[in-house]
Design a protein around this motif. Structure first.
Motif, PDB file in Angstrom:
ATOM      1  N   SER A 265     148.988  34.559  12.898  1.00 59.12           N
ATOM      2  CA  SER A 265     148.827  35.077  14.262  1.00 59.12           C
ATOM      3  C   SER A 265     148.018  34.087  15.109  1.00 59.12           C
ATOM      4  N   ARG A 270     153.787  36.587  15.900  1.00 64.20           N
ATOM      5  CA  ARG A 270     153.424  37.983  15.672  1.00 64.20           C
ATOM      6  C   ARG A 270     153.381  38.233  14.168  1.00 64.20           C
ATOM      7  N   GLU A 356     148.559  42.249  20.819  1.00 65.66           N
ATOM      8  CA  GLU A 356     148.525  40.959  21.512  1.00 65.66           C
ATOM      9  C   GLU A 356     147.878  41.064  22.893  1.00 65.66           C
ATOM     10  N   GLN A 359     144.239  41.612  21.938  1.00 62.57           N
ATOM     11  CA  GLN A 359     143.749  40.669  20.929  1.00 62.57           C
ATOM     12  C   GLN A 359     142.843  41.382  19.922  1.00 62.57           C
ATOM     13  N   ARG A 389     153.973  38.464  25.122  1.00 64.18           N
ATOM     14  CA  ARG A 389     153.073  37.832  24.154  1.00 64.18           C
ATOM     15  C   ARG A 389     151.666  37.610  24.706  1.00 64.18           C
TER      16      ARG A 389
END
Lengths: 576, 284
Positions: A265, A270, A356, A359, A389
């Motif tokens: 990652s 992913r 994502e 985070q 993303r």
């Protein structure tokens, strides 16, 4: 939504036998035939932690309305071993037991229809190999059900093994069917099944839905150590990995599994890992690493009863407290607990997007009940699929790039290593904006607050609980995760009987939606229903929202709730 | 042109005279010699004084957990094989807490170089025995002296057929740098175990102690292609301690064996949602 009314067609078939006898095969052939014929099937299995022997069973429920849980009454019991009859005959109120001589034993009963599965198989094929197909044919015989779809299904399934195998399977099914229709059961058909073939429906279990959801979300790296009941997710992703440019790696242990996924990652793909509670124990260190390095990761946790090895193949919602508090220190995390296989698909996609965007580590909390539960749906709609993303584009990075830049939202722009011009420095130590160790108190406060600020945005995204049943009911069930099916159907049955009850069901577990409190405050008698012994979700509601439930209904015998078990308990509590 | 300046970064927190300074210098020289640009390099470290090394370099860095250097390094390498991935750990990190990962990383064989700072002591926790401490070494915890047989990283690596196994000495930067360069260039998992005096806590394995004992195997005509000879050299410890490349063989790294990576790194692949239709076929 459950049908909202009372189910008309409701046929329940249980296949019992030893591990290795082909219970799953029979269950799968029957289920898929019904689904292709336009019925809604729900299936689930009970199995022991052994490869062969023991007593296992597979339960199939067939309906003309969507069904999301089992029914305790059995219409047809297929007994492949001796244990099946004494263990389950009480569940067969008005139905039949299909068995062969070897398993009848002393159980002389009018309900028992004895069919020599093996002998018939040998008669039509010369081998006993097809006795399970004979049993499938016999089940359809009892139901007076048309064999056309079954024959087509067998042809497709065994096509790769050659015409002879296809032909023998079909003959075996027909022979089983005829045996029951002609000799044993002539003229009796209590079941009105009206097939309406369709090719749009799928039969999918919770684990497969999570796996397909991960693929749909663009997972490219999955590392895991196999552990029941989570392994199906890993297997599903592995079987399509090449088509989706993904790598699945079986790690040496769970510590390696989560850390490898974190590394992947960090490097820009992913990534996820899958496990059960025992494996997650080993992963907690890595969970914190994801937290402080702000590296997104999706962790699928299929719960089973613990502690330690516990009951490896059974179900429980016993790890909620654990996932909420796992790892030292304070950092944001998100916990999602899908209700059904369909919910699992969409929640998995959401898990990657949330991981994502913020985070952070996102946990998908499932359990054996959902992992193995087979659900029928129209094919999932993926037209609205969105993957963002949240990565910094090449042109936006510069030599002054700082991985942990302090921002109002707590979200720092995320670059990945290898991007020309920017260097990405991540650290498990407390670090400064550039990613380097910084042990000063001012920095600690700033960084800790930056990370925790992410919770504000995250909480805004959390969804409200689903409300099922009548408004303003006298009694409200509160549940979470995989209990949705049995609880919603219990409410349907009771509403039909004019009992004032509804269900408030949570799938977004942590953080709880801002508005959840307002829903709960307006309720009358509340009963938190959980598959654990201590009421972990009730405790979460108290801790997070200051909300105290009126009562708890807890089941912790390793089995899931059924609508009937819930209704029995409610009556026992004298709340309805 | 990449220069040493490109890799310079900040003040260090090591004790004066620590072997880590020379290791840092050797790493920088190797990267410059190999012409690697800082953004092409990912250093992954564990915890301990060795774990701080990447912070004193300008490159991509992932400072992970104690003993967990190799798993994130492996994940990163698979995600983007174009990165030069170097794992940095101490003897506790690499052989104690991370012993299982060490064994399995060699089996898995990603194209990663492990630089193990082996000072035979736990420095950051103030002087306990490490997996490579010698029998009899007394510490505040091992009050009767170390009782366990020392872990032999080189012999273990050679027994697992690790494609590149070397030992360097922090007192010889030039030789060490050459070993690190060879290790980074070698395809597959490469181990550089570095004898590194801990000037504060290890009073036994000092610079002088090593200077009196270490020698370069090349001078003795050791053939690194000979695995049995390499194993014998790995067992040599005492009055003479060999350094250099013990063993090397050609290998196909883990990530090279993965079909999906043959057309480029995972990070560069486009997502194709159309493939989902065929996945759903499995359930109808």
């Amino acid at each position: 939504m459950i049908s909202g009314g009372i189910i008309i067609v409701d046929i329940n078939i249980k296949i019992g036998g030893e591990a290795g006898q082909g219970i799953q095969t029979i269950g799968s052939v029957l289920s898929r035939t019904f689904v292709r014929d336009g019925f809604y099937v729900y299936g689930n299995q009970f199995y022991l932690s052994r490869v062969r022997g023991g007593h296992n069973y597979f339960h199939i429920r067939v309906s003309d309305h969507p069904v999301y849980t089992l029914n305790e009454k059995i219409d047809i019991l297929v007994a492949l071993d001796k244990q099946t009859i004494p263990d389950h005959i009480e569940e067969v109120k008005e139905g039949f037991v299909l068995t062969d001589e070897s398993t009848v034993g002393d159980n002389a009963d009018a309900k028992i229809v004895s069919v020599p599965f093996t002998e018939i198989s040998k008669d039509v094929s010369g081998k006993k190999l097809f006795s399970n197909t004979v049993a499938v044919g016999a089940v359809f015989g009892l139901l007076c059900y048309d064999l056309a779809t079954l024959k087509k299904f067998l042809s497709e399934t065994f096509k790769s093994k050659g015409d002879e195998v296809v032909e023998k399977n079909i003959k075996a099914a027909e022979a089983g069917y005829d045996y029951v229709r002609n000799d044993k059961f002539e003229g009796i058909c209590n079941y009105n099944l009206n097939p309406q073939p369709t090719n749009r429906r799928i039969l999918i279990n919770g684990n497969d839905s999570v796996g397909v959801g991960a693929l749909a979300a663009g997972v490219q790296f999955l590392s895991a150590y196999p552990m029941t009941p989570s392994t199906g997710v890993m297997t599903r992703v592995a079987s399509h990995a090449d088509d989706f440019n993904a790598v699945v790696e079986q790690a040496e242990d769970e510590i390696a599994a989560i850390n490898m996924a974190i590394g992947a990652s960090f490097a820009g793909v992913r990534a996820m890992t899958t496990t059960s509670g025992g494996g997650f124990c080993l992963m907690t260190e890595g969970l914190g690493l994801s937290g402080i390095t702000e590296t997104p990761i999706v962790i699928f946790l299929g719960q089973r009863p613990g502690p330690a090895t516990g009951l490896p193949t059974m179900t429980e919602q016993g790890d909620l407290n654990f996932v909420l508090h796992a790892a030292q220190g304070e950092f944001p995390r998100c916990v999602l607990a899908p209700r059904t296989a369909k919910d699992a698909f969409y929640q998995t996609i959401r898990a990657f997007n949330i991981a994502e965007k913020y985070q952070i580590p996102v946990l998908i909390l499932s359990d054996q009940h959902l992992a193995d539960g087979l659900f029928t749906y129209e094919r999932f709609d993926t037209s609205g699929l969105k993957i963002n993303r949240h990565l910094l584009e090449d042109r936006a990075v510069g030599s002054d790039y700082q991985r942990y830049a302090i921002t109002k939202s707590g979200l720092s722009p995320r670059a990945i290593p290898g991007q020309n011009g920017a260097l990405v420095v991540a650290d498990s130590d407390e670090h400064n904006e550039a990613g380097h160790i910084d042990q000063t108190t001012d920095n600690r406060i700033r960084m800790n607050e930056k990370r925790l600020r992410k919770v504000d945005g995250l909480t805004d995204e959390m969804q409200m609980p689903a409300i099922h049943g009548i408004d303003g009911a006298d009694v409200s069930l509160i549940g979470w995760g995989s209990s949705y099916g049995p609880l919603a159907e219990a409410v349907d049955i009771l509403n039909h009987d004019e009992v004032s009850i509804n269900l408030i069901h949570f799938s977004d577990i942590y953080p709880l939606s801002h508005n959840a409190a307002s829903i709960l405050e307006g309720l009358n008698t509340t009963i938190c229903v959980e598959n654990n012994a201590t009421g972990q979700f009730a405790r979460l509601l108290r801790a997070e929202l200051g909300f105290e439930v009126s009562k708890k209904m807890l089941r912790y015998d390793g089995l899931p709730f059924t609508p009937q078990s819930v209704i029995r308990e409610l009556k026992g509590m004298e709340v309805i | 042109m990449v220069t040493i300046e490109d890799y310079k970064n900040g003040e260090t927190e090591w004790c004066p005279g620590c072997g880590n300074f020379n290791i840092l210098e050797a790493v920088k020289r190797s990267l410059v010699d190999l012409g690697k640009k800082p953004h092409e390099v990912l250093m992954v470290s564990g915890i301990g004084q060795s774990g701080k090394l990447p912070h004193y370099l300008k490159c991509n860095t992932f400072n992970s957990l104690h003993g967990r250097t190799l798993p994130p390094a492996t994940g990163a390498k698979v995600a983007n094989p174009e990165l030069t991935v170097i794992a940095v750990g101490g003897d506790g990190d690499s052989y104690g807490e991370g012993g299982n990962h060490f064994i399995h990383a060699i089996r898995r064989n990603p194209d990663i170089t492990l630089i193990a700072h082996d000072n035979q002591i736990y420095g950051l926790t103030k002087g306990q025995a490490s997996p490579t401490s010698e029998i009899g070494m007394k510490t505040k915890v091992q009050t009767h002296g170390v009782l366990h047989t020392p872990f032999n990283p080189l012999a273990v690596a050679i027994s697992l057929d690790c494609p590149f196994v070397a030992r360097g000495f922090a007192g010889d930067v030039e030789h060490l740098s050459s070993l690190i360069s060879q290790a980074i260039s070698h395809k597959g998992f490469s181990l550089v175990d570095i004898l590194q005096p801990c000037v504060t806590f290890n009073k036994l394995n000092t610079y002088k102690w090593y200077h009196d004992r270490v020698y370069k195997m090349d001078d003795d005509g050791h053939d690194p292609a000979n695995r049995m000879a390499a194993f014998e050299k790995a067992l040599e410890w005492g009055d003479r301690i060999p350094t250099g490349v013990f063993y090397k063989r050609d290998s196909e790294p883990f990530e090279s064996k993965l079909d999906v990576l043959k057309s480029g790194p995972l990070t560069a692949k486009q997502y194709d949602s159309a493939k989902l239709d065929s996945v759903f076929e499995n359930f109808s």
